[in-house]
Design an enzyme around this catalytic site. Structure first.
Site, PDB file in Angstrom:
ATOM      1  CB  ALA A 254       2.312   6.155   3.227  1.00  0.00           C
TER       2      ALA A 254
ATOM      3  CE  LYS B 130      -2.136   3.069   4.248  1.00  0.00           C
ATOM      4  NZ  LYS B 130      -2.097   3.551   2.980  1.00  0.00           N
TER       5      LYS B 130
ATOM      6  CD  GLU C 119      -5.522   2.687   2.433  1.00  0.00           C
ATOM      7  OE1 GLU C 119      -5.346   3.543   3.135  1.00  0.00           O
ATOM      8  OE2 GLU C 119      -5.349   3.097   0.915  1.00  0.00           O
TER       9      GLU C 119
ATOM     10  CG  ASP D 151      -2.215   0.873   1.239  1.00  0.00           C
ATOM     11  OD1 ASP D 151      -3.155   0.911   1.943  1.00  0.00           O
ATOM     12  OD2 ASP D 151      -2.273   1.553   0.102  1.00  0.00           O
TER      13      ASP D 151
HETATM   14  O1  DER Z   1      -5.530   7.119   1.109  1.00  0.00           O
HETATM   15  C1  DER Z   1      -4.528   6.273   1.376  1.00  0.00           C
HETATM   16  O2  DER Z   1      -4.353   5.752   2.410  1.00  0.00           O
HETATM   17  C2  DER Z   1      -3.489   6.062   0.089  1.00  0.00           C
HETATM   18  O3  DER Z   1      -2.861   4.925   0.303  1.00  0.00           O
HETATM   19  C3  DER Z   1      -2.409   7.107   0.323  1.00  0.00           C
HETATM   20  O4  DER Z   1      -1.788   7.053   1.435  1.00  0.00           O
HETATM   21  C4  DER Z   1      -1.516   7.139  -0.724  1.00  0.00           C
HETATM   22  O5  DER Z   1      -1.962   7.475  -1.824  1.00  0.00           O
HETATM   23  P1  DER Z   1      -0.914   7.958  -3.177  1.00  0.00           P
HETATM   24  O6  DER Z   1      -0.321   6.548  -3.480  1.00  0.00           O
HETATM   25  O7  DER Z   1      -1.911   8.504  -4.169  1.00  0.00           O
HETATM   26  O8  DER Z   1      -0.103   8.930  -2.424  1.00  0.00           O
END
Ligand code: DER
Length: 232
Positions: free
Chosen positions: A87, A98, A107, A85
């Site tokens: 962040a 996040k 998440e 994921d």
């Molecule tokens: O919304 C979230 O938690 C997303 O994972 C965010 O933290 C990261 O989004 P990005 O990859 O578009 O910066």
């Protein structure tokens, strides 16, 4: 290099280093994860991998389906081999903010179900301390009917300001995939994030915070010079 290229470098490194055959993979949300799903689908095709993917949002579910990957869920796979994921910010101890994309609750659930939780990010997310790079505050998912008292309690106890996140492509507040609202808590100064996260979670009406404390095992940063840096 541009941030988008840096995201791709981090995403490819994470997928190539952490995804093997016969795994259940948690798929995050946001823009960086798109590159990871691209790479995952490419590897599944090329290497004939047997992989199932568990999404963390409607967006992640769409990505999985659009890439022809095998969609699963926590009912079937309550323990995941790895979750990948993005962040909004990563500090020196791998504490994360996040929720910039509003998907923090699922998440955090998926990250918590994974043996390994791997973060992918471009250099803009690499921080010494939370709040130094990310200026939009800590997202907090709240039950709609409680958002005013929750915001007041947070500000009274921890300072700063708590703003209800308003939608852009819809009238009124952002409504999450779980039918809740989001408060963005703009704090100032360093905090004991373990203490703050626990205290905020205990406020009646709080569903989840965007503070991921002690959850990430590793972060891959795509750097401006085209290199990839790993933080454990
Ligand atoms: O919304 C979230 O938690 C997303 O994972 C965010 O933290 C990261 O989004 P990005 O990859 O578009 O910066």
């Amino acid at each position: 290099i541009m941030a988008e290229e840096a995201k791709k470098l981090a995403a490819y490194a994470a997928v190539d280093n952490h995804v093997q055959n016969n795994q259940a993979v948690g798929v995050g949300s946001g823009s960086t994860i798109v590159y990871a799903v691209d790479r995952l689908a490419e590897r599944v095709r090329q290497e004939k991998l047997n992989i199932v993917c568990v999404p963390t949002s409607f967006q992640a579910r769409q990505l999985i389906l659009q890439h022809g990957l095998s969609l699963s869920d926590l009912d079937r796979h309550p323990e995941l081999d790895v979750a990948i994921d993005g962040a909004d910010e990563v500090d020196a101890r791998l504490t994360l903010i996040k929720g910039g994309g509003g998907c923090l609750t699922q998440e955090k659930i998926v990250a918590g179900c994974a043996k390994h939780f791997v973060v992918i990010a471009d250099y803009r997310k690499d921080s010494k301390a939370l709040g130094q790079q990310w200026k939009k505050g800590v997202p907090i998912e709240v039950i709609p009917m409680a958002h005013v008292p929750v915001g007041r309690t947070i500000v009274r106890r921890f300072g700063g300001v708590a703003n209800l996140r308003m939608a852009v492509s819809k009238a009124g507040p952002v409504v999450t995939d779980n039918c809740n609202f989001i408060l963005d808590w703009k704090f100032d100064g360093a905090r004991d994030w373990t203490e703050v996260n626990t205290a905020i979670k205990m406020i009646p009406g709080v569903v989840e915070t965007g503070l991921f404390v002690g959850m990430a095992d590793r972060a891959y940063f795509g750097m401006e010079d085209g290199s990839v840096q790993v933080r454990d």
